[in-house]
Design an enzyme around this catalytic site. Structure first.
Site: not given
Ligand code: IFM
Length: 458
Positions: A22, A79, A123, A167-168, A300, A302, A361, A408, A415-416
């Protein structure tokens, strides 16, 4: 303490997070191999506006400037993630020393600045060469992850003392291989299930290697944990929540904490025809490896999801999302729901009892730009941080051992599948000039770190 003042313990770790693909750019420099995200973003139509991470924040060249920024904000920890194909361009085999040196210098720079490095090993930027051999769908990718872990922890293990393996994993499996919105872009649950398994196996196998090569370090994994609420008390909606939590959370956390795979989710997958050969990828000893004890859990969080079953004879809906205004919804189209952060932290702690937890995050996407004086007055983001940190404080009062919090993200970035259209940073980035501007949310965060707390009025 007034009710609206939130003080944190003095050892609480305040940080910000990023990920290699990213921010780094330099996608094919200094011997780096191609990753699945290079391939995916170079395929027209996969990413909004056909944006790529080729240059991104050019952090690969500007990392000194970025450390200065972190210093300016007073961050206690940073991180970041390591790009596997920068270290092993083909995923295994020959090590790219220049890649190792990049992270080694970054870590030294952070330590000199008094900032603790938290390194994430994966990640999402899998070496494309491994994807060509089947990616996470095959066991040999977990074996290659062991080789990669060995290489990078030997090099950095004397200085990095906080490690996150993956990650995730749910996003890796379901968004990359079932929904297809992320690399490698498959839409096939029959592939995604073995993917979900091998990433967890890779995690479990990596833990003892990290411990050996990085004495006295702490190791954990980061899970994305969403907060789901049933849209009504109907059995349909309640079951839809069970199904969602099962697939997105328990499928990963149950084996992680030694409970094996949840029977209800296996039954769902069987019913949906996703396990024609059962769970034949599980080999002897694997579940013990996945359940290797860790030192912390990274969470994480949101947003909230109000879950509504589409059963035709469902009862009327009684739980509704907030009105769609910017103070209630971020530009990602995610509902703001700080109570959900308290909910997921409590749920993960009281259910699994990790030794401690970090929010690895949490943050909000708003595109608020610099005004005519160059000030980025990102009020909605600032409010998001206030309400979510109040939630973290609340669960600590209830006995949840929170060790730290990472915003985050440190700066706006790729952003992907949404490309650069979504901005999560507490620092503004002009992607034409690579100028960075500290947003008002970052100034507020800086103050919070300095005082180790905040008041709701500030
Ligand atoms: O940007 C991502 C990050 O890479 C993983 N967690 C969610 C963030 C926001 O979508």
């Amino acid at each position: 303490m007034s009710q609206n003042t939130y003080n944190f313990p003095k050892e609480f770790i305040w940080g910000a997070a990023t990920a290699s693909y990213q921010i780094e750019g330099a996608w094919n420099e200094d011997g780096k191999g191609e990753s699945i995200w290079d391939r995916f973003s170079h395929t027209p139509g996969k990413v909004n506006n056909n944006d790529t991470g080729d240059i991104a924040n050019d952090h690969y060249h500007l990392w000194r400037k970025d450390i200065n920024l972190m210093k300016e904000l007073g961050l206690k920890a940073y991180r970041f993630s390591i790009s596997w194909p920068r270290i092993l361009p083909k995923g295994r085999g020959k090590i790219n020393q220049i890649g190792i040196e990049f992270y080694s210098k970054l870590v030294d720079g952070l330590l000199e600045a008094g900032i603790t490095p938290f390194a994430t090993l994966y990640h999402w930027d899998l070496p494309q060469a491994l994807q060509d051999e089947g990616g996470w769908e095959v066991r040999s990718t977990a074996e290659a992850f062991v080789e990669y872990t060995e290489a990078i922890t030997r090099a950095l293990g004397d200085r990095v003392k906080d490690w996150i393996t993956i990650n995730e994993p749910a996003v890796v499996a379901w968004i990359g291989n079932d929904i297809g919105e992320h690399a490698p872009g498959y839409q096939d649950m029959r592939r995604a299930i073995p993917v979900s398994y091998h990433v967890m196996l890779a995690h479990g196998w990596a833990v003892p290697i990290i411990r050996r090569n990085s004495p006295n370090s702490e190791v954990g994994i980061t899970l994305n944990v969403g907060w789901r609420e049933a849209a009504s008390n109907s059995s349909f909606d309640l079951d839809a929540v069970r199904e969602g939590d099962g697939k997105w959370t328990r499928w990963f956390s149950d084996p992680l904490y030694g409970r094996g795979y949840p029977a209800d989710v296996i039954a769902d997958f069987e019913k949906q025809g996703y396990l024609p050969k059962g769970m034949d990828f599980i080999k002897e000893g694997d579940l013990n490896a996945i359940a290797t004890p860790t030192d912390f859990l990274g969470v994480n969080y949101y947003n909230r999801e109000v879950v509504r079953s589409d059963a035709s004879d469902n009862e009327p809906q009684t739980v509704f999302e907030k009105p769609k205004t910017p103070e209630n919804w971020t530009e990602m189209g995610w509902e703001i729901y700080p109570e959900g952060l308290a909910g997921v932290l409590g749920m993960m702690y009281f259910d699994y009892k990790p030794l401690k937890l970090y929010v690895t995050e949490n943050g909000a996407s708003y595109s608020t730009a610099p005004d005519e004086n160059g000030v980025v007055n990102d009020t909605y983001r600032l409010d998001y941080y206030k309400t979510h940190l109040a939630a973290v404080h609340r669960v600590m009062q209830a006995g949840v051992p929170m060790a730290g919090y990472f915003a985050w993200s440190l700066m706006d970035n790729f952003e992907w599948a949404k490309g650069y259209a979504q901005r999560f940073g507490i620092v503004w980035v002009n992607f034409e000039t690579q100028e960075r501007i500290i947003k008002e949310s970052a100034n507020w965060y800086k103050n919070l770190i300095k005082n180790n707390g905040f008041s709701a009025q500030s």
